[in-house]
Design an enzyme around this catalytic site. Structure first.
Site, PDB file in Angstrom:
ATOM      1  N   HIS A  66      -3.765  -9.577   4.074  1.00  0.00           N
ATOM      2  CA  HIS A  66      -5.210  -9.616   4.261  1.00  0.00           C
ATOM      3  C   HIS A  66      -5.561 -10.481   5.466  1.00  0.00           C
ATOM      4  CE1 HIS A  66      -6.041  -8.604  -0.249  1.00  0.00           C
ATOM      5  NE2 HIS A  66      -5.787  -7.541   0.471  1.00  0.00           N
ATOM      6  N   TYR A 101      -9.357 -11.588  -6.438  1.00  0.00           N
ATOM      7  CA  TYR A 101      -8.404 -11.544  -7.546  1.00  0.00           C
ATOM      8  C   TYR A 101      -8.498 -12.786  -8.430  1.00  0.00           C
ATOM      9  CZ  TYR A 101      -6.303  -7.649  -5.039  1.00  0.00           C
ATOM     10  OH  TYR A 101      -6.106  -6.450  -4.409  1.00  0.00           O
ATOM     11  N   ARG A 118       0.851  -1.178   0.000  1.00  0.00           N
ATOM     12  CA  ARG A 118       0.000   0.000   0.000  1.00  0.00           C
ATOM     13  C   ARG A 118       0.896   1.240   0.000  1.00  0.00           C
ATOM     14  NH1 ARG A 118      -2.129  -3.427   4.081  1.00  0.00           N
ATOM     15  NH2 ARG A 118      -4.204  -4.298   3.569  1.00  0.00           N
ATOM     16  N   HIS A 171      -2.492   1.767  -5.705  1.00  0.00           N
ATOM     17  CA  HIS A 171      -3.220   0.544  -5.365  1.00  0.00           C
ATOM     18  C   HIS A 171      -3.446  -0.335  -6.591  1.00  0.00           C
ATOM     19  CE1 HIS A 171      -4.777  -0.954  -1.586  1.00  0.00           C
ATOM     20  NE2 HIS A 171      -5.726  -1.586  -2.251  1.00  0.00           N
ATOM     21  N   ARG A 224      -0.740  -2.708  -6.671  1.00  0.00           N
ATOM     22  CA  ARG A 224      -0.992  -3.780  -5.694  1.00  0.00           C
ATOM     23  C   ARG A 224      -1.939  -4.817  -6.297  1.00  0.00           C
ATOM     24  NH1 ARG A 224      -1.077  -4.792  -0.007  1.00  0.00           N
ATOM     25  NH2 ARG A 224      -3.071  -5.540   0.784  1.00  0.00           N
ATOM     26  N   LYS A 283      -2.106  -2.425   8.078  1.00  0.00           N
ATOM     27  CA  LYS A 283      -3.253  -1.925   8.824  1.00  0.00           C
ATOM     28  C   LYS A 283      -3.331  -2.593  10.191  1.00  0.00           C
ATOM     29  CE  LYS A 283      -6.244  -0.764   4.912  1.00  0.00           C
ATOM     30  NZ  LYS A 283      -7.557  -1.022   4.262  1.00  0.00           N
TER      31      LYS A 283
END
Length: 387
Positions: free
Chosen positions: A359, A368, A238, A333, A336, A262
């Site tokens: 994730h 994806y 990110r 992004h 990414r 995150k």
């Protein structure tokens, strides 16, 4: 009625850039539900005295005189983009500050989450003042619905942004209910909408390669930009994660980088040999010239002034080189997305890609698998009994 958190400025009572400190934090007998940390929102390192809830999001070219007292902040209305004095702003000010302090001290939320809450509450604050409300006690179901309608129609925000505003308002309303300001939650009957997830846009390898080869090492900051783009694509980072990488996070002998994602979750991501070569070239040639001896920084990527770059600067660098290469709809992004899509198209395991992207839920990574249809066709033609 329970007291709310009392906040004051350190030192001079006049608003300044100094940080706020809690001088009396009263524990409410009815603790509000813990808000769920959101995934959106700009990252802000601004001190509490200069929090986005009390500053302009888009300042006018000619700056207005500084506000003399906290009780009379200047508010920029969405329609005119002009600063207008708020009415009875002291009644709006204290609950907002108490809520933000609660999120920071009690919940331990990240700066990005708190800044996002502050920005959304600022929009609601502006709406309440325009609607001639005198305090948060006049917040009602009808006002919330009208505010969300205004965000959707007049300000033309996307559905996901309106849903984010609603989530902030629901959490804030429950906080005000716990302080005794409401007898009933005005947002209780508002249901959080389910937003459909769009398939991510992933450019082809040829397009990504064209973007990566745009910066030239002989150009000013060419090596830095090439290393930045290579690291974005090679590790699927990110923009905020890339901007926060320190020199000691990069283990060049092992070919890995430590990333803080995150929720302050740490992960180790391998770096491709090509990307590592460009990063080493930047560290050897360009970074010593950018670093400031009076203000040393351990961040990997520095600006031309020697300051650590931000995620906004990362976004600007990607957009600038994409425009030079004639590529549209490219931002950090998207690289990414390309990282994850190209790995899965090459036969990588879904769990491995989940670990590399950081994730928490594999359902986030699974989206994806729907991007590259050619692999699905190959699987059917190879394993179906009647190809």
């Amino acid at each position: 009625m329970p007291r709310s958190n009392q906040l004051s400025y350190a030192g001079n009572p006049r608003p300044s850039t100094g940080e706020l400190r809690i001088v009396d934090r009263h524990h409410h007998p009815s603790t509000p539900p813990r808000p769920h940390p959101r995934r959106h929102g700009p990252k802000s390192d601004a001190p509490w005295g200069n929090h986005p809830i009390f500053t302009r999001r888009n300042p006018a070219p000619a700056p207005k005189p500084p506000v003399e007292r906290l009780e009379q902040p200047a508010i920029v209305t969405p329609a005119t983009n002009q600063a207008t004095p708020a009415k009875s702003t002291s009644a709006f000010d204290a609950p907002v500050r108490g809520f933000l302090a609660y999120c920071k001290v009690e919940c331990g939320f990240a700066h990005a989450t708190i800044a996002a809450y502050a920005a959304d509450l600022r929009d609601l604050w502006v709406w309440m003042v325009k609607d001639e409300a005198r305090s948060w006690a006049e917040l009602s179901d009808a006002r919330i619905r009208a505010h969300l309608q205004d965000l959707s129609t007049k300000q033309e925000l996307a559905a996901v942004s309106v849903a984010r505003h609603l989530a902030t308002i629901r959490v804030f309303a429950r906080y005000l209910l716990s302080t005794g300001l409401f007898e009933a939650d005005p947002a209780e009957m508002l249901i959080q909408p389910k937003i459909g997830r769009k398939l991510p846009h992933a450019p082809s390898y040829e397009v990504v390669n064209q973007l990566l080869s745009t910066p030239h090492p002989d150009e000013p900051l060419g090596r830095r930009d090439r290393a930045l783009l290579e690291l974005l694509y090679a590790c699927g980072l990110r923009a905020s994660e890339l901007a926060n990488i320190n020199l000691n996070d990069l283990q060049r002998d092992l070919g890995v980088v430590r990333v803080l994602g995150k929720g302050s979750k740490e992960r180790i991501v391998p770096i491709a040999r090509t990307a590592l070569d460009h990063v080493e070239a930047y560290i050897e040639h360009d970074r010593p010239e950018l670093a400031r001896h009076d203000k040393p920084s351990q961040r990997l990527f520095l600006s031309r002034t020697g300051q650590p770059i931000t995620r906004i600067v990362v976004w600007q660098i990607v957009k600038r080189h994409a425009a030079r290469a004639g590529i549209r709809k490219i931002h950090p992004h998207v690289l990414r997305h390309a990282f994850a899509t190209h790995l899965l198209a090459g036969g990588a395991d879904l769990r491995v890609v989940q670990e590399l992207l950081g994730h928490a839920n594999i359902n986030t990574t699974q989206v994806y698998t729907h991007v590259d249809r050619s692999r699905l066709k190959d699987v059917i033609s190879s394993f179906h009994p009647r190809p």
